[in-house]
Design a protein around this motif. Sequence first.
Motif, PDB file in Angstrom:
ATOM      1  N   LEU A 122      66.205  40.342  -4.083  1.00 44.79           N
ATOM      2  CA  LEU A 122      65.164  40.415  -5.112  1.00 44.79           C
ATOM      3  C   LEU A 122      64.278  41.626  -4.834  1.00 44.79           C
ATOM      4  CD1 LEU A 122      64.105  36.662  -5.279  1.00 44.79           C
ATOM      5  CD2 LEU A 122      65.765  37.846  -6.733  1.00 44.79           C
ATOM      6  N   ASN A 125      59.009  42.497  -7.139  1.00 38.98           N
ATOM      7  CA  ASN A 125      58.440  41.622  -8.169  1.00 38.98           C
ATOM      8  C   ASN A 125      59.201  40.306  -8.306  1.00 38.98           C
ATOM      9  OD1 ASN A 125      56.475  43.585  -8.975  1.00 38.98           O
ATOM     10  ND2 ASN A 125      58.109  44.687 -10.054  1.00 38.98           N
ATOM     11  N   LYS A 127      62.414  39.993  -8.916  1.00 36.84           N
ATOM     12  CA  LYS A 127      63.486  40.077  -9.901  1.00 36.84           C
ATOM     13  C   LYS A 127      64.765  40.591  -9.261  1.00 36.84           C
ATOM     14  CE  LYS A 127      60.390  40.981 -13.814  1.00 36.84           C
ATOM     15  NZ  LYS A 127      60.049  41.919 -14.916  1.00 36.84           N
ATOM     16  N   ASN A 130      68.720  45.849 -10.497  1.00 39.01           N
ATOM     17  CA  ASN A 130      69.469  46.382 -11.626  1.00 39.01           C
ATOM     18  C   ASN A 130      70.935  46.614 -11.236  1.00 39.01           C
ATOM     19  OD1 ASN A 130      70.614  48.865 -13.078  1.00 39.01           O
ATOM     20  ND2 ASN A 130      68.871  48.337 -14.371  1.00 39.01           N
TER      21      ASN A 130
END
Length: 335
Positions: A122, A125, A127, A130
């Motif tokens: 991750l 943040n 997330k 990409n």
Amino acid sequence: MLKILSSPELVEDVAEKDFVQMRRAVVEFLKPEALQHFVPIMDSMAKEHLETEWSPYREVKVFPLSMKYAFALACTTFNRAIRAGKVVRQEILEVIKQRKKELSENDGAVARDFLTHSLLELDENGKAINEMMIASRIMSLLIAGHDTTNSAITFMLKYLAEFPHVYSEVFKEQMEIAKSKGPNDLLNWDDIKKMKYSWNVVLESMRLTPPTQGTFREVVNDFTYTNFTIPKGWKTFWTPYSTHKNPKYFQDPEKFNPSRFEGNGPEPYTFVPFGGGPRMCPGREYARLEILVFMHNVVTRFKWEKAILDEKLCFYVSPIPVNGLPIYLKPHSHK
């Protein structure tokens, strides 16, 4: 290099933090404890490579074959490299999609490789990373992971051919390991730890013929070195060639002598095949495993002689023998 390794949409937006994050991920994944389970995989691949590419022949060229073993990503002109990059990235993206599917279906019970590591990682943040960034990471590793390792393997074999007494000691050490294994057993981490003399041979090989010519660094503060003042902001290029042959630190510097790495070894920052400091090559442990596993397999299977005694070297990113180091193979009679 960014245009080759990254997608066009990423090139404009790549920030320093992205490189820092990528390096952090690579360093974490390539720690010795994380690499241990790859030893049997490397061993199996080395066995298969030698069986198909070396054993059927009396004479082979070491450099192109070790490049094949280490994985070659052949790029010639810049434009061709960019086109090839697009194709390879697309292939990697397909693999990423398949791996994500496997992760969702198998509750994480899939291969513990760098791809899985990146998919589970991750960002700051919270997330997921990409997918195109992950593909670019993998391409970077593929390129960085074959050139210098290939050179190190080639010259290790060159020096073993030139110094039969060194080869004999390596053969003795590796055969003790081989005899301790069952017929179908693969190498493991404990076996690697026993290859002390063999690794000293590799180190001495990299001292005399470093796999990289050096790299640039930016000067962060003014400093003076041997009466030269180097201003902040200038670029410097450090090279291991003169450092590795400095008689102040290496007695008889042109002599091939693996024993100089016994005990505590050379003074800090005098032997720098992987660089040094916080930017030291993160793949050094991976390279150590790959070289030693290949060394074990080739030494326990063959003895060899150089086909061209005075073969010259040329230098690109890494040093290479101009004729690819052709050798005559002499398979051992034992099984």
